[in-house]
Design an enzyme around this catalytic site. Structure first.
Site, PDB file in Angstrom:
ATOM      1  CG  ASP A   1      54.083  43.743  52.385  1.00 55.90           C
ATOM      2  OD1 ASP A   1      53.711  42.754  51.747  1.00 55.90           O
ATOM      3  OD2 ASP A   1      54.002  44.912  51.958  1.00 55.90           O
TER       4      ASP A   1
ATOM      5  CE1 TYR B   1      47.378  37.865  46.799  1.00 56.27           C
ATOM      6  CE2 TYR B   1      48.594  39.629  45.730  1.00 56.27           C
ATOM      7  CZ  TYR B   1      48.546  38.574  46.613  1.00 56.27           C
ATOM      8  OH  TYR B   1      49.676  38.215  47.304  1.00 56.27           O
TER       9      TYR B   1
ATOM     10  CD  GLU C   1      51.577  40.600  42.921  1.00 53.82           C
ATOM     11  OE1 GLU C   1      52.097  40.841  44.045  1.00 53.82           O
ATOM     12  OE2 GLU C   1      50.503  40.013  42.799  1.00 53.82           O
TER      13      GLU C   1
END
Length: 262
Positions: free
Chosen positions: A53, A168, A42
């Site tokens: 994040d 995911y 990734e």
């Protein structure tokens, strides 16, 4: 898409490794990931406001942007990676603005030309798939979707519609970093997801140690590790590749042994 099919198998949980494009010696770090045993790469597209994040990847984004990293640079990195590693799946992960500002068709075409296998766009929900999904699928690029602990049975079909590559599973309702979901809840979630899709299920967010990776690999099709690798790059700068390789090798070994211990 064929690279994903060749990578994920019932007997081989995949190690999915993340770094930020433009942070450190990106080409050398990518090579170190592969040499260490990462199965899927990734490559993060640096962005000023990365809502999913935590601090480590935020700092990596700022380092990359501070060096002047552009979208064109990211595609050049991706294309060069594909030339060096023709069989390793490569995923771009990032946010909508850099992906759609020049048009979805432009972005999808650039992905296809660079040999990108899949795209994770954090802030385009499945319900807004039209913004990017059709262009990517038309270009042969998988739309990789995120499922979370709050993705219930009513919404899951929308998440899976048009998805490809792998699913995911974000193991915590939060940001990337050190927090990890409890193993029992991860096992229950993976079992529920695998009952509804034929896509491989990879689990990430908060995975840092070989022991954690092995525990997830016993129940999931893949393990995603990002912040811990990004921190190594942040600590060692251009000297990071050897450290990245050794760390990823420890994760790969643990994941490879996980199913044999069952």
């Amino acid at each position: 898409m064929n690279r994903f099919a060749a990578t994920f198998s019932p007997d081989h949980p995949a190690l999915v490794a993340f770094i930020t494009a433009g942070d450190g010696d990106t080409a050398a770090n990518l090579d170190a990931l592969v040499e260490g045993g990462a199965d899927v790469i990734e490559l993060g597209m640096p962005f000023t406001d990365p809502m999913a994040d935590g601090p480590s990847i935020q700092e990596a984004n700022l380092r990359a942007l501070g060096k002047g990293t552009t979208t064109a640079d990211i595609f050049a990195i991706a294309k060069a990676f594909r030339e060096r590693h023709p069989d390793v799946p490569l995923v771009l992960m990032g946010y909508a603005n850099p992906m759609v500002r020049r048009g979805a068709n432009w972005f999808a075409g650039q992905c296809a030309e660079a040999g990108v296998d899949g795209v994770i766009c954090v802030d385009i929900p499945a319900e807004e798939d039209e913004a990017l999904g059709p262009a990517l699928r038309e270009a042969g690029v998988a739309v990789i979707r995120l499922a979370t602990p709050t993705t219930d049975a009513a919404r899951l079909p929308a998440v899976l519609e048009g998805a490809g590559g792998f699913l995911y599973y974000v193991s915590v309702a939060g940001i990337t970093g050190k927090q990890q979901g409890a193993q029992d809840s991860i096992e229950a979630a993976v079992k529920r997801l695998k009952a509804t899709t034929g896509l491989p299920v990879a689990v990430g967010f908060g995975v840092r140690t070989p022991e954690q990776a092995a525990a997830i690999a016993r129940v999931a099709d893949g393990v995603v590790v990002g912040s811990a690798i990004v921190e190594i790059v942040g600590e060692h700068g251009n000297d990071a590749p050897d450290h990245v390789r050794d760390y990823v090798a420890s994760l790969s070994a643990a994941i490879g042994a996980a199913r044999k211990d069952m």
